[in-house]
Scaffold this motif. Structure first.
Motif, PDB file in Angstrom:
ATOM      1  N   LEU A 103     -35.984  38.415  55.162  1.00 20.69           N
ATOM      2  CA  LEU A 103     -35.589  39.103  56.385  1.00 20.69           C
ATOM      3  C   LEU A 103     -34.229  39.792  56.289  1.00 20.69           C
ATOM      4  CD1 LEU A 103     -36.759  36.517  59.085  1.00 20.69           C
ATOM      5  CD2 LEU A 103     -37.899  38.642  58.398  1.00 20.69           C
ATOM      6  N   SER A 133     -33.683  29.304  51.803  1.00 20.85           N
ATOM      7  CA  SER A 133     -34.687  29.748  52.758  1.00 20.85           C
ATOM      8  C   SER A 133     -35.288  31.069  52.291  1.00 20.85           C
ATOM      9  CB  SER A 133     -34.074  29.923  54.154  1.00 20.85           C
ATOM     10  OG  SER A 133     -35.012  30.510  55.034  1.00 20.85           O
ATOM     11  N   LYS A 193     -39.924  32.379  63.047  1.00 22.12           N
ATOM     12  CA  LYS A 193     -39.471  33.227  61.933  1.00 22.12           C
ATOM     13  C   LYS A 193     -40.264  32.960  60.664  1.00 22.12           C
ATOM     14  CE  LYS A 193     -34.682  33.933  63.470  1.00 22.12           C
ATOM     15  NZ  LYS A 193     -33.239  33.738  63.120  1.00 22.12           N
ATOM     16  N   GLN A 194     -40.810  31.750  60.537  1.00 24.52           N
ATOM     17  CA  GLN A 194     -41.573  31.400  59.347  1.00 24.52           C
ATOM     18  C   GLN A 194     -42.977  32.011  59.347  1.00 24.52           C
ATOM     19  OE1 GLN A 194     -40.179  29.820  56.837  1.00 24.52           O
ATOM     20  NE2 GLN A 194     -38.279  29.367  57.920  1.00 24.52           N
ATOM     21  N   VAL A 244     -43.743  34.912  59.121  1.00 23.13           N
ATOM     22  CA  VAL A 244     -43.834  36.018  58.169  1.00 23.13           C
ATOM     23  C   VAL A 244     -44.591  35.588  56.915  1.00 23.13           C
ATOM     24  CG1 VAL A 244     -41.616  35.507  57.043  1.00 23.13           C
ATOM     25  CG2 VAL A 244     -42.492  37.840  57.045  1.00 23.13           C
ATOM     26  N   LYS A 245     -44.528  34.280  56.576  1.00 24.19           N
ATOM     27  CA  LYS A 245     -45.256  33.771  55.409  1.00 24.19           C
ATOM     28  C   LYS A 245     -46.757  33.961  55.566  1.00 24.19           C
ATOM     29  CE  LYS A 245     -41.899  30.034  54.643  1.00 24.19           C
ATOM     30  NZ  LYS A 245     -41.732  28.556  54.641  1.00 24.19           N
ATOM     31  N   THR A 251     -37.608  32.729  53.595  1.00 23.63           N
ATOM     32  CA  THR A 251     -37.806  33.596  54.755  1.00 23.63           C
ATOM     33  C   THR A 251     -36.534  34.353  55.093  1.00 23.63           C
ATOM     34  OG1 THR A 251     -39.456  32.068  55.653  1.00 23.63           O
ATOM     35  CG2 THR A 251     -38.495  33.666  57.173  1.00 23.63           C
ATOM     36  N   ARG A 252     -35.385  33.665  55.032  1.00 22.52           N
ATOM     37  CA  ARG A 252     -34.100  34.322  55.310  1.00 22.52           C
ATOM     38  C   ARG A 252     -33.827  35.420  54.285  1.00 22.52           C
ATOM     39  NH1 ARG A 252     -31.086  30.175  55.040  1.00 22.52           N
ATOM     40  NH2 ARG A 252     -31.335  29.577  57.220  1.00 22.52           N
TER      41      ARG A 252
END
Length: 298
Positions: A276, A270, A17-18, A20-21, A272-273
């Motif tokens: 998303l 987070s 999921k990370q 995306v960075k 990323t959270r």
């Protein structure tokens, strides 16, 4: 544990999921107007995959080093190493394999682009090893290292495709990453103030007043820098329009929403959270991309 469950735990350890960075790798291609140049897009995709592999390897080391502390965290205690689902030897092995894969896949690139890109990967790898083992314990140095990591993502996007990366994109990438890192520290401070548990060894060298003021300062500098970029003569000339300043609306909206999430809802642990799941932030990003896309490509 079954093979399927073990494989799932290893994948979780790599934190896909990370990834995306690592889309920051694509920024030079987007801003250069070459996003539909499939040859350059393929090279950028190679750099993206390479950064996904090397960053996943660093996550393996990070979780190895932080296993004991993660067990005290309300959410991080479920990470594969902290929960005992993946052993430390397996994590170190994965880290080595992923690094070799990250450098190896860059061999697809032309020679000089490979050399420059591989150098960036090695710098990122060594810098983050130092971060995991020591630098993350030093207040301010920790957030600066994280921010420089995003600059390296942009840099490899330029070296892999042969695109010049301007000082504007470097500066704004650094400031944005610093802003997000400080907001993340705020979440750790709240946990520390509430439970007395240190989620980071250096968390007692931060406090809410300092982080709030620092976040506001960085956000202000970032916004001013962005507006200066949109109205600078060289940028207006390169894009052939003086309407770029319109995109500042989405930047301001995204910054204010993120500050709201940090200060009002304390939910920026987070980034990323947030990216998303937060619809407002997503709308700002999509609006910014579409507006810029129209300006560059139409």
């Amino acid at each position: 544990m079954s093979v399927a469950m073990r494989l799932k735990s290893i994948i979780t350890l790599c934190r896909p999921k990370q990834w995306v960075k690592n889309l920051f790798v694509m920024l030079p291609l987007f801003f250069s107007g070459n996003i539909f140049n499939f040859g350059m897009l393929a090279y950028a995709a190679v750099a993206f995959v390479s950064f996904c592999l090397v960053s996943s390897g660093i996550y393996c080391l990070n979780d190895y080093v932080d296993a004991d502390a993660d067990r005290q965290h309300p959410k991080k205690r479920f990470r594969p190493i902290a929960s005992g689902e993946v052993g430390k030897v397996a994590a170190v092995t994965m880290m080595a394999v992923l690094f070799v894969g990250a450098v190896g896949i860059l061999a697809i690139l032309p020679l000089m682009q490979f050399v420059y890109s591989a150098t960036i990967i090695c710098v990122y790898y060594l810098m983050n090893i130092a971060y995991c083992l020591r630098l993350k314990r030093i207040a301010l140095v920790d957030v600066f290292v994280i921010s420089f990591g995003f600059v390296l993502r942009v840099a490899i996007g330029g070296t892999a495709t042969g695109i010049y990366v301007s000082h504007w994109i470097i500066l704004m990438t650094f400031l944005l990453a610093l802003f997000l890192a400080l907001a993340k520290r705020r979440d750790d401070i709240i946990i520390f103030n509430t439970t007395g548990k240190k989620m980071r060894n250096n968390i007692d060298r931060y406090n809410l007043d300092f982080v709030n003021q620092s976040t506001t300062l960085v956000a202000t500098v970032m916004l001013v820098c962005y507006i200066m970029y949109t109205v600078s003569p060289e940028v207006v000339e390169r894009f052939g329009t003086n309407l770029i300043y319109i995109t500042s609306i989405f930047v301001l909206g995204g910054i204010l929403r993120y500050i709201q999430l940090a200060v009002v809802f304390a939910s920026t642990g987070s980034p990323t959270r947030v990216l998303l799941h937060d619809r407002f932030v997503q709308a700002c990003i999509v609006g910014w991309l579409l507006t810029f896309g129209v300006i560059i490509y139409f």
